[in-house]
Design a protein around this motif. Structure first.
Motif, PDB file in Angstrom:
ATOM      1  N   CYS A 181       1.050   4.085  -2.889  1.00  9.42           N
ATOM      2  CA  CYS A 181       0.792   5.416  -2.537  1.00  9.42           C
ATOM      3  C   CYS A 181       1.865   6.403  -3.190  1.00  9.42           C
ATOM      4  O   CYS A 181       1.489   7.444  -3.564  1.00  9.42           O
ATOM      5  CB  CYS A 181       0.552   5.711  -1.176  1.00  9.42           C
ATOM      6  N   TRP A 218       1.021  -1.212   0.032  1.00  6.78           N
ATOM      7  CA  TRP A 218       0.035   0.138  -0.119  1.00  6.78           C
ATOM      8  C   TRP A 218       0.804   1.315   0.021  1.00  6.78           C
ATOM      9  O   TRP A 218       0.568   2.093  -0.916  1.00  6.78           O
ATOM     10  CB  TRP A 218      -1.022  -0.066   1.206  1.00  6.78           C
ATOM     11  N   GLN A 219       1.691   1.349   1.009  1.00  2.03           N
ATOM     12  CA  GLN A 219       2.830   2.465   0.941  1.00  2.03           C
ATOM     13  C   GLN A 219       3.390   2.588  -0.436  1.00  2.03           C
ATOM     14  O   GLN A 219       3.577   3.781  -1.004  1.00  2.03           O
ATOM     15  CB  GLN A 219       3.804   2.340   1.983  1.00  2.03           C
ATOM     16  N   ARG A 234      -7.924   1.279  -4.942  1.00  2.00           N
ATOM     17  CA  ARG A 234      -8.451   1.244  -3.846  1.00  2.00           C
ATOM     18  C   ARG A 234      -8.212  -0.052  -3.347  1.00  2.00           C
ATOM     19  O   ARG A 234      -8.231  -0.982  -4.282  1.00  2.00           O
ATOM     20  CB  ARG A 234      -9.692   1.252  -3.761  1.00  2.00           C
ATOM     21  N   ALA A 294      -7.622   0.787   3.911  1.00  2.00           N
ATOM     22  CA  ALA A 294      -6.665   0.204   2.876  1.00  2.00           C
ATOM     23  C   ALA A 294      -6.155  -1.362   3.803  1.00  2.00           C
ATOM     24  O   ALA A 294      -5.347  -2.121   3.376  1.00  2.00           O
ATOM     25  CB  ALA A 294      -5.405   0.861   3.052  1.00  2.00           C
TER      26      ALA A 294
END
Length: 230
Positions: free
Chosen positions: A29, A25-26, A37, A67
């Motif tokens: 991003c 997820w990091q 999503r 998340a």
């Protein structure tokens, strides 16, 4: 882009973990140029004290609830996920699956050939729910049992060969299947805390395996980069 993580104990993580899902997820991003999503029917971590997936004690305060979603389970494999993947993909409108499964199957439920058949069942069910779904699949990472038991190591190797064959045969335009490489430089003594489950460094390396595959094959995101301090 609506991404769902599918996996076993290495993916769900246990209470107090960051998880490779957080690392991924990091990465997205920081590197993915478009909206995305993380979706799925579950949020929980496994709680060893309770012996059940009932914890929300993630180690990262900046990991938002939205998340944390996933379809992963402690002790679950292709055997368990093939019957439920269709409903999960349909309900959460998934278009991208990041999958790490197989070790638990080979250890307790099915041999390499049977496990490979469950991969095919899984893919068929996911596509029935969403014909344009794509997936990145991680080979089974040999664990301490494979290091100590040659017969089990051979079964893992056989399955990984069958997995590669299935991915090549089932890959299709508009519903791509991508086989990731084993995490770079994987070392049981340095990248796991018990010979199977990833420590912080192992989490990074699993995330890197997925990120590298997606970047190289689909030009999605960028080269894997670790967040400062993590």
């Amino acid at each position: 882009m609506r991404i769902m993580f599918v996996g076993d104990s290495m993916t769900i993580g246990s209470a107090g973990d960051l998880t490779w899902r957080y690392r991924m997820w990091q990465h997205l991003c920081a590197s993915h140029g478009g909206p995305f999503r993380i979706v799925g029917p579950r949020r929980e971590l496994y709680d060893p004290a309770a012996g059940a997936p009932v914890s929300l004690d993630y180690a990262a305060a900046d990991f938002p609830e939205r998340a944390q979603a996933h379809l992963a389970g402690w002790g679950e494999g292709w055997h368990h996920m093939a019957p439920v993947i269709g409903e999960a993909v349909r309900a959460h409108r998934v278009d991208t699956l990041l999958i790490s499964l197989g070790l638990i199957d080979l250890g307790f439920y099915t041999d390499a050939g049977q496990t490979a058949e469950n991969v095919r069942r899984f893919v068929a069910a996911a596509r029935e729910a969403a014909p344009h779904v794509s997936a990145v699949l991680l080979p089974v990472i040999p664990n301490v049992r494979a290091r100590e038991e040659p017969a089990f190591a051979a079964e893992v190797e056989c399955f990984n060969e069958l997995l590669a064959k299935a991915v090549a045969e089932l890959d299709a335009p508009g519903s791509e299947l991508l086989l990731a490489s084993e995490p770079p430089g994987w070392d049981l003594d340095r990248h796991t805390y018990d010979g199977t489950h990833p420590n912080a460094e192992g989490e990074h390396r699993i995330a890197e395996a997925f990120a590298t595959a997606m970047h190289q094959a689909w030009d999605m995101g960028g080269p894997y980069q670790r967040a400062a301090g993590l």
